[in-house]
Write an enzyme that holds these catalytic residues in place. Sequence first.
Site, PDB file in Angstrom:
ATOM      1  N   LYS A  50       0.838  -1.203   0.000  1.00 48.33           N
ATOM      2  CA  LYS A  50       0.000   0.000   0.000  1.00 48.33           C
ATOM      3  C   LYS A  50       0.875   1.257   0.000  1.00 48.33           C
ATOM      4  O   LYS A  50       0.604   2.221  -0.715  1.00 48.33           O
ATOM      5  CB  LYS A  50      -0.939  -0.008   1.219  1.00 48.33           C
ATOM      6  CG  LYS A  50      -2.036  -1.073   1.084  1.00 48.33           C
ATOM      7  CD  LYS A  50      -2.796  -1.336   2.368  1.00 48.33           C
ATOM      8  CE  LYS A  50      -3.716  -2.549   2.185  1.00 48.33           C
ATOM      9  NZ  LYS A  50      -4.393  -2.974   3.412  1.00 48.33           N
ATOM     10  N   GLN A  94      -5.012  -1.730   9.785  1.00 51.38           N
ATOM     11  CA  GLN A  94      -4.727  -3.015   9.140  1.00 51.38           C
ATOM     12  C   GLN A  94      -5.255  -4.152  10.005  1.00 51.38           C
ATOM     13  O   GLN A  94      -4.945  -4.244  11.188  1.00 51.38           O
ATOM     14  CB  GLN A  94      -3.211  -3.147   8.912  1.00 51.38           C
ATOM     15  CG  GLN A  94      -2.811  -4.383   8.134  1.00 51.38           C
ATOM     16  CD  GLN A  94      -3.268  -4.374   6.678  1.00 51.38           C
ATOM     17  OE1 GLN A  94      -3.196  -3.359   5.987  1.00 51.38           O
ATOM     18  NE2 GLN A  94      -3.774  -5.503   6.209  1.00 51.38           N
ATOM     19  N   ASP A 117     -11.090   2.817   4.132  1.00 56.90           N
ATOM     20  CA  ASP A 117     -11.425   1.398   3.940  1.00 56.90           C
ATOM     21  C   ASP A 117     -12.940   1.193   3.922  1.00 56.90           C
ATOM     22  O   ASP A 117     -13.408   0.085   3.652  1.00 56.90           O
ATOM     23  CB  ASP A 117     -10.818   0.564   5.080  1.00 56.90           C
ATOM     24  CG  ASP A 117      -9.716  -0.351   4.589  1.00 56.90           C
ATOM     25  OD1 ASP A 117      -9.600  -0.526   3.361  1.00 56.90           O
ATOM     26  OD2 ASP A 117      -8.978  -0.897   5.436  1.00 56.90           O
TER      27      ASP A 117
END
Length: 281
Positions: A50, A94, A117
């Site tokens: 990422k 994460q 997200d």
Amino acid sequence: MIIDGKALAAGVETETAQRVKKLERKGIVPGLATVLVGENPASQMYIRLKHSACTRVGIRSENVVLPQNSSEEDLIEKIMELNGRADISGILLQLPLPDGRSPRKAMMSILPEKDVDGFHPVNMGALLLGAEKLVPCTPRGIIYALEKMGHRLEGAEAVIVGHSNVVGKPLAAMLLNRNATVQVCHVFTRDLAEHTRDAEILVVAAGVPGLIKKEMVREGAVVFDVGINRVGDKTVGDVDFEAVKEVASAITPVPGGVGPLTVAMLLDQTVSAAENQAALI
Ligand code: NAD
């Protein structure tokens, strides 16, 4: 046809880089903060991917690492600090958290407008109401690919295998928002093949290698294999790729399919978050 996720992602990156340049002309540099708790090697690898993608398009990124034994309060405090920083447009926690800890409270502490997200209940609720804002990146990547391929979604028979909050559920909502007919299967579905054979669009996100075999797929179906499984020294999906590609009209490989699209959507949403925040100044 093999759906080239890397090529589609490269196209998104080009557009995203142009949007970053436009923001830069206004003195704004989009920033992404990833938050990792502990030292899960797979998570570390995803975070590296990422960050290098951010670098390619000009997004400034930083990785916040908290020790394995950090409390929920420590994590929330860190997220609050990032919420308050004007140079951070997007925050990504994460997953998974260590020791099977629930990420729910931490997720909810991310400002919805920085939730790149798309997991915050406010963003999930908006998605369900048909007013998509920031949405989960993997489903968004799949919708992007279908639209880019010119696939008509209205009235399409779509079948999703997997009903997780990350993939199956939000994808079902996104397809419904585009007037597809959607079936969602999961581990308790009695006869999986009976459903998958209906699919004109088949999306498989179960985490079970070889789950979908040729005889379970309708002739001409478009197949998205979301699964990422380590088998020996190979990474494979959930679909028996070699056999299913004989009946599918289009199929994503693993690796090189849905994965790169997911990362591309994260970049796109980070820049969208920065654009929206800039509009508020
Ligand atoms: P999850 O474990 O949260 O959910 C799995 C889903 O599959 C559940 O709905 C479960 O009921 C269903 N399932 C499990 N076994 C099944 C079976 N035998 N038959 C039918 N349904 C079954 O998983 P997730 O987070 O949604 O991820 C699924 C897979 O996709 C994993 O391999 C994960 O690594 C991968 N993934 C890939 C990306 C990407 O960017 N490519 C993103 C997210 C997840």
